[in-house]
Structure formats: C-alpha cells, structure tokens
Design a protein around this motif. Structure first.
Motif, PDB file in Angstrom:
ATOM      1  N   GLY A  20       0.787  -1.600  -0.383  1.00  0.00           N
ATOM      2  CA  GLY A  20       0.107   0.257   0.352  1.00  0.00           C
ATOM      3  C   GLY A  20       1.147   1.423   0.182  1.00  0.00           C
ATOM      4  O   GLY A  20       1.800   0.983  -0.703  1.00  0.00           O
ATOM      5  N   HIS A  21       0.435   1.734   1.050  1.00  0.00           N
ATOM      6  CA  HIS A  21       1.091   3.497   0.516  1.00  0.00           C
ATOM      7  C   HIS A  21       2.495   3.710   1.208  1.00  0.00           C
ATOM      8  O   HIS A  21       3.336   4.080   1.554  1.00  0.00           O
ATOM      9  N   GLY A  22       2.587   2.402   2.791  1.00  0.00           N
ATOM     10  CA  GLY A  22       4.166   2.293   3.413  1.00  0.00           C
ATOM     11  C   GLY A  22       3.948   2.715   4.662  1.00  0.00           C
ATOM     12  O   GLY A  22       5.178   2.606   4.952  1.00  0.00           O
ATOM     13  N   ARG A  23       3.129   3.481   4.659  1.00  0.00           N
ATOM     14  CA  ARG A  23       3.171   4.123   6.340  1.00  0.00           C
ATOM     15  C   ARG A  23       2.768   3.333   7.113  1.00  0.00           C
ATOM     16  O   ARG A  23       2.661   4.431   7.951  1.00  0.00           O
ATOM     17  N   GLN A  24       2.441   2.259   7.269  1.00  0.00           N
ATOM     18  CA  GLN A  24       1.385   1.630   7.843  1.00  0.00           C
ATOM     19  C   GLN A  24       2.527   1.126   9.522  1.00  0.00           C
ATOM     20  O   GLN A  24       4.003   1.089   9.133  1.00  0.00           O
ATOM     21  N   GLY A  25       2.055   1.380  10.683  1.00  0.00           N
ATOM     22  CA  GLY A  25       2.634   1.007  11.838  1.00  0.00           C
ATOM     23  C   GLY A  25       2.454   0.014  12.488  1.00  0.00           C
ATOM     24  O   GLY A  25       1.675  -0.607  11.844  1.00  0.00           O
TER      25      GLY A  25
END
Length: 234
Positions: free
Chosen positions: A212-217
């Motif tokens: 996805g956007h790669g900013r998941q924590g």
C-alpha cells in the motif's frame, strides 16, 4: 476498576531495579514463545516454575509441566496453592486464517482458560498473591494515527471483541484480594520464536517490500523487554 498507568522512561527506570520474584510461579499457557522464555528467566532467578498447558513443551527446560484442558478444574490446580504468582498467557494462536471456527476458538480459548483459573483459585487455601493477565493492545482496533492509552476508546472487529471479553472474564475470575495486572501488549518479537522468524522468511523470499502506501505502523515489543515487564509485574 482503578487503573494505574506507567509509561516510557518511568517504566524503564522502575524495571532497572534489582527485582527478583521468589517462590513458585505458575504460567498458564506457558509452553509457547513467551511462556518458555519467561520460565527460563524466572528459573534463573531462583523461582520454581510450573507450566500448565494442553501440550508439552517442545524442549526440555527448568520447569515442571502439568497438562490441562483449559476448561475444567483438575489436578493442575494444586500447583496454584501457595504460589507467589500466576501468569495467564493461555489462548489459541492468532497466526491462522480467520475462519469462523478459528475465530470462535481464539475467543473461547482465552475466556474459558481465564474463567477456569478463577474457579480454581476459589478452591485454594492460599491463592497466589498476584495474577498477571495477558490481554491485547489490539483492543483499540487499528487507528491510523492515534496514540492510545488506557483512556482511549476501544475499536471494532475481532481483536477488540476478543480483548473486551477476555478482560471481562478476568475481572469476574480474579479474587479481590489478589494484586491484578493486565498487560495490553502487541506483537512480541525475538529471534527464537514468535512472529519474527516468519517475517524474516517472507522478506528473504522477496515478499517483504512495501504494501500500500508503506506508512503503516506496527506496535511491538522485544521478547527480552516483555520478560522484564512480566517480571516487574510479578
């Protein structure tokens, strides 16, 4: 229920103290990744450690293993009498496809194990002084940016439903005179078990890239810190 929150550096400083639990510690659901690491640590501090679980540990260790079904009181309960603490880690692994049957098992295994421990301590002459209860940080759901604490709203979905039922079962099971500790933790990572070896394997075969956007924590704690946390709770 009155909640006392300890955060960040305050907790680290408290855990630096020379804390050494004594006596017998009973770990329910103690043959998994967290349980066996905790058992070795406590045994190294001089504690007598009893693991209660459905299946025997995969490796030998400095503990006594007693079998239970997680639903009914049996001979295992005698090990709780006079124990200094009970640590409840029992629950079906969530590392599975979330079919209706698996979701039911995830919920029931946690609630039923907690309830039967409550039934057991009520029949003891000298119940454990401390009950350390595993719970889940996923009770808050998956807020994309919010930093959650004890006052935060609970989420919606499987994990929050399980978390609320689990903690409710604990509140109903624990004796009022027992010191009560609930641990809302997330992924416990370490090289000798848990989620990390599987994550590492996926990365090594080329499946560890951005999703996805790669900013998941991801909320996580290292196994060494988890063991120190539980030891401090005891």
């Amino acid at each position: 229920m009155e909640w006392t929150a300890i955060h960040g550096l305050e907790l680290v400083e408290k855990m630096k103290a020379d804390i050494k639990p004594t006596g017998r510690v009973v770990i329910a659901g103690g043959t998994g990744f967290i349980g066996t690491n905790l058992a070795r640590h406590l045994a190294g501090l001089g504690c007598e450690v009893v693991l209660i679980s459905r299946n025997a540990p995969k490796k030998e260790g400095p503990w006594t293993h007693v079998k239970w079904d997680g639903r009914t009181v049996g001979g295992w309960a005698e090990h709780l009498d006079g124990a200094s603490a009970v640590v409840n880690l029992a629950g079906r692994t969530v590392d599975c496809i979330k079919t209706p049957d698996h979701c039911d098992e995830i919920l029931r295994s946690r609630v039923e194990a907690t309830r039967v421990l409550g039934q057991a301590v009520r029949g003891l002459k000298t119940p454990p002084a401390v009950w350390v209860q595993m719970a889940t940080a996923h009770i808050y759901g998956d807020p994309p940016e919010a930093v959650c604490d004890e006052a935060s709203a609970f989420g919606f979905g499987l994990a929050p439903i399980v978390g609320k039922a689990w903690e409710t079962a604990f509140a109903e099971a624990v004796l009022p005179e027992m010191r009560q500790v609930i641990l809302r933790t997330s992924f416990v990572l370490g090289s000798n078990g848990g989620a990390f070896p599987k994550m590492r394997m996926l990365a090594r075969i080329g499946l560890g890239g951005r999703v996805g956007h790669g900013r998941q924590g991801i909320s996580w704690i290292h196994i060494d810190d988890m063991i120190r946390l539980i030891t401090h709770a005891i």
